[in-house]
Design an enzyme around this catalytic site. Structure first.
Site, mmCIF file in Angstrom:
data_model
loop_
_atom_site.group_PDB
_atom_site.id
_atom_site.type_symbol
_atom_site.label_atom_id
_atom_site.label_comp_id
_atom_site.label_asym_id
_atom_site.label_seq_id
_atom_site.Cartn_x
_atom_site.Cartn_y
_atom_site.Cartn_z
ATOM 1 C CG ASP A 124 43.136 33.233 31.657
ATOM 2 O OD1 ASP A 124 44.234 33.167 31.066
ATOM 3 O OD2 ASP A 124 42.673 32.304 32.336
ATOM 4 C CG ASP A 142 48.309 33.927 46.506
ATOM 5 O OD1 ASP A 142 48.442 32.701 46.712
ATOM 6 O OD2 ASP A 142 47.709 34.687 47.295
#
Length: 260
Positions: A124, A142
């Protein structure tokens, strides 16, 4: 990731539907929703940057031309990772990708295997960057899913952690859709985290708005980056949108052909 002219219509597909890979006329695309292209690759030139938003993100090289460590949030089809790996040989590259099914596609998109200067980490991104301190010269943000940019990757805490993850003089590059209802709030948080040192190039990538946030510092390199930020910020690039678009194209060509 590129954006369509308007947000894709909602579908009844499951939240974690497998990504779709299509190969047509020498081009391979990665899609999270049918027709919503995340990455595109030319089979004959797998390291080329096909999409305008990817070329726009490479404009970080105006501010940090020879980074030592690039950290990317989101692998996708690996367009930015492959280009940086090939054309920035002095950079170590760390890519953070949450989804195992996206990482599993790396061979189809000819993403290089892990080695001493290239690593793909399944993690994560918000948790990973919270532990990273003063390590990166460039952050490329992104990390999209099928619903757009996750809230955790546009929070005040996340942007503060991004700043802490950068070395002095480093730059964070954030890709945010123009039609994202949280766009204004995310830009405000980005400005707050970086003391207002945020600039962009008008019209360089359509509905993908690419923001560059500078972490200040001492030294000649930091001073040069700050001067260029001031120049860009005053006119949001070169003024005319077509000139900004051309700048990104020419910069990518320069990076691909400059001496090491």
């Amino acid at each position: 990731m590129p954006s369509p002219s308007r947000p894709p219509a909602a579908e009844p597909a499951p939240d974690h539907a497998a990504p779709l890979v299509r190969t047509i006329d020498g081009r391979r695309t990665l899609e999270f929703r049918p027709g919503d292209v995340q990455s595109e690759m030319l089979l004959c030139r797998p390291d080329a940057l096909v999409l305008a938003y990817a070329r726009a993100m490479m404009c970080f090289a105006l501010f940090v031309p020879r980074p030592r460590h690039i950290v990317m949030v989101g692998l996708g089809g690996g367009s930015l990772a492959k280009f940086c790996y090939r054309h920035l040989p002095g950079a170590r590259i760390t890519v953070i990708e949450l989804r195992a099914d996206v990482i599993a596609l790396r061979e189809q998109f000819r993403v290089p295997p892990d080695d001493a200067r290239f690593t793909v980490v399944q993690a994560d991104a918000a948790a990973y960057l919270a532990r990273l301190r003063g390590s990166a010269d460039v952050l490329l943000l992104d990390g999209f899913d099928r619903d757009g940019l996750p809230a955790s990757l546009g929070s005040a805490r996340f942007y503060a952690d991004c700043r802490e993850a950068l070395r002095p003089g480093g730059v964070a590059v954030a890709n945010i859709f123009s039609y994202d209802p949280a766009r204004g709030a995310m830009l405000a948080r980005l400005r707050q985290a970086f003391g207002g040192k945020v600039c962009w190039f008008d019209g360089v990538a359509g509905n993908n708005h690419i923001f560059f946030a500078l972490k200040g510092g001492d030294g000649a390199a930091s001073a040069r980056a700050a001067r260029r930020f001031a120049w860009v910020g005053q006119g949001r690039g070169l003024g005319a949108r077509w000139l900004n678009w051309l700048l990104a194209r020419l910069l990518v060509v320069w990076l691909a052909h400059r001496p090491d």
